[in-house]
Structures are given as structure tokens and as C-alpha cells.
Write a protein that holds these residues in place. Structure first.
Motif, PDB file in Angstrom:
ATOM      1  N   GLN A 235      75.518  48.388 -71.766  1.00 18.36           N
ATOM      2  CA  GLN A 235      74.339  48.619 -72.544  1.00 18.36           C
ATOM      3  C   GLN A 235      73.320  47.831 -72.635  1.00 18.36           C
ATOM      4  OE1 GLN A 235      76.009  50.170 -76.218  1.00 18.36           O
ATOM      5  NE2 GLN A 235      77.819  50.993 -75.125  1.00 18.36           N
TER       6      GLN A 235
ATOM      7  N   GLU B 107      74.384  56.111 -73.627  1.00 19.82           N
ATOM      8  CA  GLU B 107      73.865  55.362 -72.630  1.00 19.82           C
ATOM      9  C   GLU B 107      74.448  55.698 -71.327  1.00 19.82           C
ATOM     10  OE1 GLU B 107      72.739  51.551 -72.588  1.00 19.82           O
ATOM     11  OE2 GLU B 107      72.748  51.418 -74.926  1.00 19.82           O
TER      12      GLU B 107
ATOM     13  N   GLU C  43      69.637  60.695 -76.692  1.00 18.52           N
ATOM     14  CA  GLU C  43      70.096  59.675 -77.593  1.00 18.52           C
ATOM     15  C   GLU C  43      71.432  59.861 -78.433  1.00 18.52           C
ATOM     16  OE1 GLU C  43      67.186  59.273 -80.849  1.00 18.52           O
ATOM     17  OE2 GLU C  43      66.634  61.664 -80.502  1.00 18.52           O
TER      18      GLU C  43
ATOM     19  N   ASP D 161      62.363  52.466 -76.483  1.00 19.99           N
ATOM     20  CA  ASP D 161      63.500  51.603 -75.901  1.00 19.99           C
ATOM     21  C   ASP D 161      63.573  51.754 -74.219  1.00 19.99           C
ATOM     22  OD1 ASP D 161      65.007  54.453 -74.383  1.00 19.99           O
ATOM     23  OD2 ASP D 161      63.757  55.067 -76.257  1.00 19.99           O
TER      24      ASP D 161
ATOM     25  N   LYS E  19      69.733  46.534 -74.339  1.00 18.90           N
ATOM     26  CA  LYS E  19      69.193  46.942 -75.618  1.00 18.90           C
ATOM     27  C   LYS E  19      67.823  46.265 -75.608  1.00 18.90           C
ATOM     28  CE  LYS E  19      72.813  48.702 -77.688  1.00 18.90           C
ATOM     29  NZ  LYS E  19      72.851  50.195 -77.818  1.00 18.90           N
TER      30      LYS E  19
END
Length: 505
Positions: A108, A451, A436, A116, A110
Motif C-alpha cells: 500500500q 487499494e 476508496e 492521493d 501512501k
């Protein structure tokens, strides 16, 4: 709590990965400091069947670590390699004459700026010709360089990127059997001949080595569901309407000349299903998961072996009938089903061992005394149902957004979303916005989050159509940072072959 309320005996029927993972975990949970519960596992003599699920998701590391198992010993004794994700091939029509492919990693990312990373990529990189995974994650850079997830000094169960394993399932069962019996689990080689019940409770199981009684019985007998079927009728929900691949032909083969084990699983779509390729140290496990209404066993085996090529040297071949679906109740009376006896969804995302892990872990928190309330039993079943339902939806996603139309199977695959109305609604939403976490609200038992969904959606070219104003220079700077991070990871890690040489030395 009085001693009369304490659990005294648990009998597990069936070995394999499900039986021995459950036995090892429950024994560690109940008997770590002192002997509290007598745990017995009854299994037929090991006949060395070929396992289907030899790949794992990354969370299996936490299961092994929690039991204090030495990672290097575990992997050495199971001919294991590292797995950083799954490479999907041929799930869409070719693009510019080239086979379509994308990678689904475990990690994942970030990193972000005003947006994002996923929104930033869709806005600025979607038309760059680069795959989504290549532009957003470290693992893609690692596998492109032939690297695994480990640095030279990575501690056990840790790496530069999250990872799972490719494991010989039969050797895993033998390894866990050795550890569990050394820790006090009773092992009985016997064949069950009769299950004695009083309504929805099992009184005893009769075998050729004697009769076994217990407070609770755990069914790890695979698709047979020997115990759970004895205490419950009409206890199955089929998923074959949405997921019709109900057969598999599995083979083991020696590596062709010049081929080395890869640090990822391959899932290549064929005419009526898909082929897995899982690389162990000593061999490759591969197989064709297909719709049995479209192909005969002989046709499927021929297509698989043609795909693998004439240079292949096969070791074993096995045809498997799979029951695609789940139990309506995983816990009935004093019987709990774990593993294939509880349900099965085709192994596209390598979740078989994860579901065993989940079943055993949840059982330890729900099995609180000798007389468990119906509410507690229902809680366990509900959590397991949620896990299977979430997984069903995620697997259907891989099929329903394909544009392949070269066979009846793939045309029907596009309609599979009709059997997942919640997914159909989400796909309509994701045509206009980023996927999301709040969209999913998945259960805590789910293995996959937003994700993971994005790697499938954007790998399959299912992009949202939205417009935001953005600063191109800031976007360029952001993805330069991603590239820099990826290069640092490559510099810091070992090649997969170097990691395996160290692991198996």
C-alpha cells in the motif's frame, strides 16, 4: 468459571493444511504455558496428494510468526520461494498486438501531494503508456529487476515490501504436524467409519483405530465435509452462478532449461478459465481452473499442456472437482467446519490458507467454554460468511470488467456482476470517482481493501472519468519521488535467486 465449564477435549478430523494449521494454532492458544485442552487430530494415512493452493497472501506471515515458528526453517522445509504479488496475463484483449498484463502487489503506497497517489496517477499518468502498478508501487520495480522482497539484513517475517510465499502444501502440513505433535497435539492415523450424532451434536466418531469423543469436533475433511454434513442438512450456498470455474487440472513439472523461480504468481487467462503458475525451489506447480460445462477433463488437460509447451517435463497430473460456495452455517452444534469443508472460492487470489488462518483465529476467540451460546455460534458463522462474500465479490471483479469476447465463457464472465448487485452498484460509482475505503466498508475479516481493488480496476483499464485542476510540475515531482523510492528499494534488496540461495543454503 468452574472446572465443569472448561473445554477439555477438541478432536480435529482431517489433516492437510487446514487440519494442522488449526491444530497448531489452537494448541498454541490454549496450551502455550500449561496443558489445558487435549487436542487430537485424526487423519487418514498421508497419501501425498497434489495440493492446489501453494501460494499465499502476505498476512500468512503473521500467522506463522504468532506461533513462534522460525521463518527460515519453515521455508527451507517447504521448498518455498517469496511472493510479492500476482501477474495477471491475457485477462483483456491484446493492446497494440501485445498481450495485456498487470500486476497486483501486496503493498500500500501512501505517498501523495494534493491528491492521493491513485487520483494523481489517473489525472496525470493514465495515458502515459505505463501500467498503474508500474507507476505507483515498489513491488513492480522489484520484480522487473528480478529482485525479491528481502534485503540482506531483513529480520524474519519482514522485508522492504510486503510478501507472501509459494509453499509446497503437503510439506507445509508435514512441517506443522511435526511442530504440533512436539508441542503436545495427539496424532492418530485412522479412517473415520461413522459419525455418531444426537441431533445437531456429534457424540463421537468411530474409526479403525477406536472411537473418539470430544467437547468439540472440527471438520477439516475437505470437500467431503464428513462431520458438518452429518449434523446439518441444506447447509450450502453455491457460488457457481457467478463463478462457474468448478474444475481444475493440476500438474507438477520440472523447470524448463534456463527458467528460474519467480518472486510472484502468474495467472494467465485461457479459453474457459485461467492457469496458475507457482514457482517453488525444486519445481513449478501449475494448473488450469476452468468451467466444467465448457470443457471436458481431456480438453482441459490438453489446453494446459499445450500452453506450457512441448519442452515441459511433467511429474504429476491431478484432476480436481471443486465445490464453489460456502456453508450457511460454519458452526453447527459442537461441530465447526474449517478449510474446504466450510467453503471454497477458486484460488485466483491465493486465499485458501488465509481462510484457514481466519477460521482458526476466530474460533479461538469464540470457543469460550464447553457450552457456547447460540449467539456466539451465530457470530462465528456470520464473520466467516462475510469473509466469503467479500472474497466472492473481489474475485468476480476480475472477470466482469474484461472486454474479452472470444468465447462464450468470456462473454458470460462480463455478466457475472449480475450475481453481485452491490459490486454492480459500486462499479457504476467507480466510473466517476476513485475507489476508496468508504465505498467498500468491508468486514474486518476481509483480506482485500480499496487499494487491492484499485490495482484490479486500473490494471483492467477500468478508469474513472473525472476532472480536477492540477499542477503538472507538482505531479511530475510526485512521480519522480515514486521512481526514486522504487530505485532505492531495488538497490537495497537482493535478487530473488540470492535470497533463495541464502534461504536454502
Amino acid at each position: 468459571m468452574s472446572s465443569s465449564q472448561l473445554i477439555k477435549k477438541i478432536t480435529i478430523v482431517g489433516g492437510g493444511s487446514s487440519g494442522w494449521m488449526t491444530a497448531a494454532y489452537l494448541n498454541h492458544f490454549y496450551n502455550k504455558t500449561e496443558k489445558n485442552v487435549e487436542i487430537t487430530l485424526v487423519e487418514s494415512k498421508d497419501i501425498g496428494i497434489l495440493g492446489v493452493g501453494e501460494a499465499t497472501v502476505h498476512s500468512i506471515r503473521f500467522f506463522f510468526a504468532a506461533m513462534g515458528l522460525d521463518e527460515q526453517e519453515l521455508l527451507r522445509e517447504t521448498q518455498a520461494t517469496y511472493k510479492t504479488g500476482i501477474m495477471f496475463k491475457n485477462w483483456m484483449k491484446p493492446v497494440n498486438g501485445k498481450m495485456h498484463e498487470y500486476f497486483h502487489p501486496f503493498e500500500q503506497i501512501k505517498i501523495g501531494d494534493n491528491f492521493d497517489i491513485s487520483t494523481s496517477w489517473v489525472l496525470s499518468q493514465q495515458n502515459s503508456g505505463m501500467r498503474y502498478d508500474e507507476g505507483t508501487c515498489i513491488s513492480s520495480a522489484l520484480i522487473k529487476a528480478g529482485h525479491g522482497p528481502k534485503a540482506i539484513n531483513s529480520p524474519p517475517y519482514q522485508g522492504v515490501a510486503p510478501y507472501g510465499y509459494h509453499i509446497d502444501a503437503n510439506q507445509l502440513a508435514r512441517f506443522l504436524r511435526k511442530k504440533a505433535t512436539a508441542a503436545g497435539v495427539n496424532h492418530v492415523e485412522a479412517t473415520v467409519s461413522k459419525v455418531n450424532c444426537d441431533g445437531e451434536r456429534i457424540i463421537s466418531v468411530e474409526t479403525d483405530a477406536g472411537t473418539f469423543q470430544a467437547d468439540y469436533f472440527i471438520d477439516c475433511t475437505g470437500f467431503k465435509g464428513l462431520l458438518i454434513n452429518a449434523v446439518s442438512d441444506d447447509n450450502w450456498i453455491s457460488y457457481e452462478d457467478a463463478l462457474p470455474c468448478n474444475k481444475a487440472v493440476a500438474v507438477q513439472r520440472h523447470y524448463p532449461e534456463g527458467i528460474e523461480p519467480k518472486p510472484y504468481t502468474e495467472a494467465t487467462a485461457l479459453s474457459n478459465g485461467w492457469v496458475w503458475q507457482i514457482d517453488l525451489v525444486n519445481r513449478q506447480g501449475t494448473g488450469y481452473v476452468y468451467d466444467g460445462s465448457k470443457l471436458s477433463k481431456e480438453q482441459a488437460e490438453h489446453e494446459l499442456k499445450s500452453f506450457l509447451g512441448p519442452e515441459s517435463e511433467f511429474i504429476k497430473t491431478l484432476h480436481i472437482d471443486m465445490h464453489i460456495g460456502r456453508r450457511k452455517r460454519f458452526w453447527v452444534g459442537n461441530c465447526i467446519s474449517i478449510g474446504l469443508s466450510g467453503g471454497f472460492i477458486e484460488p485466483l487470489e491465493s486465499t485458501g490458507l488465509h481462510l484457514i488462518n481466519l477460521g482458526a483465529r476466530l474460533l479461538s476467540t469464540h470457543l469460550v467454554n464447553r457450552q457456547v451460546s447460540q449467539e456466539i455460534q451465530n457470530s462465528y458463522s456470520t464473520l466467516m460468511i462475510n469473509a466469503y462474500e467479500d472474497l466472492k465479490q473481489f474475485i468476480v471483479l476480475h472477470y466482469c470488467i474484461t472486454n474479452r469476447d472470444d468465447s462464450e465463457f468470456w462473454l458470460q464472465a462480463q455478466q457475472s456482476v449480475e450475481y453481485c448487485p452491490e459490486l454492480k452498484q459500486k462499479l457504476a460509482i467507480w466510473k466517476h470517482k476513485i475507489c476508496e475505503y468508504a465505498d467498500l466498508q468491508t468486514a474486518s475479516t476481509s483480506c482485500f481493501n480499496d487499494e487491492n481493488y484499485r490495482f484490479i480496476l486500473y490494471g483492467m483499464q477500468y478508469y474513472p472519468d473525472f476532472s480536477y485542476s492540477y499542477d503538472k510540475n507538482r505531479m511530475d515531482s510526485l512521480f519522480s519521488k515514486v521512481k526514486e523510492r522504487c530505485q532505492q528499494a531495488v538497490n537495497f534488496t537482493q535478487t530473488h535467486q540470492a535470497s533463495l540461495a541464502k534461504l536454502h543454503s
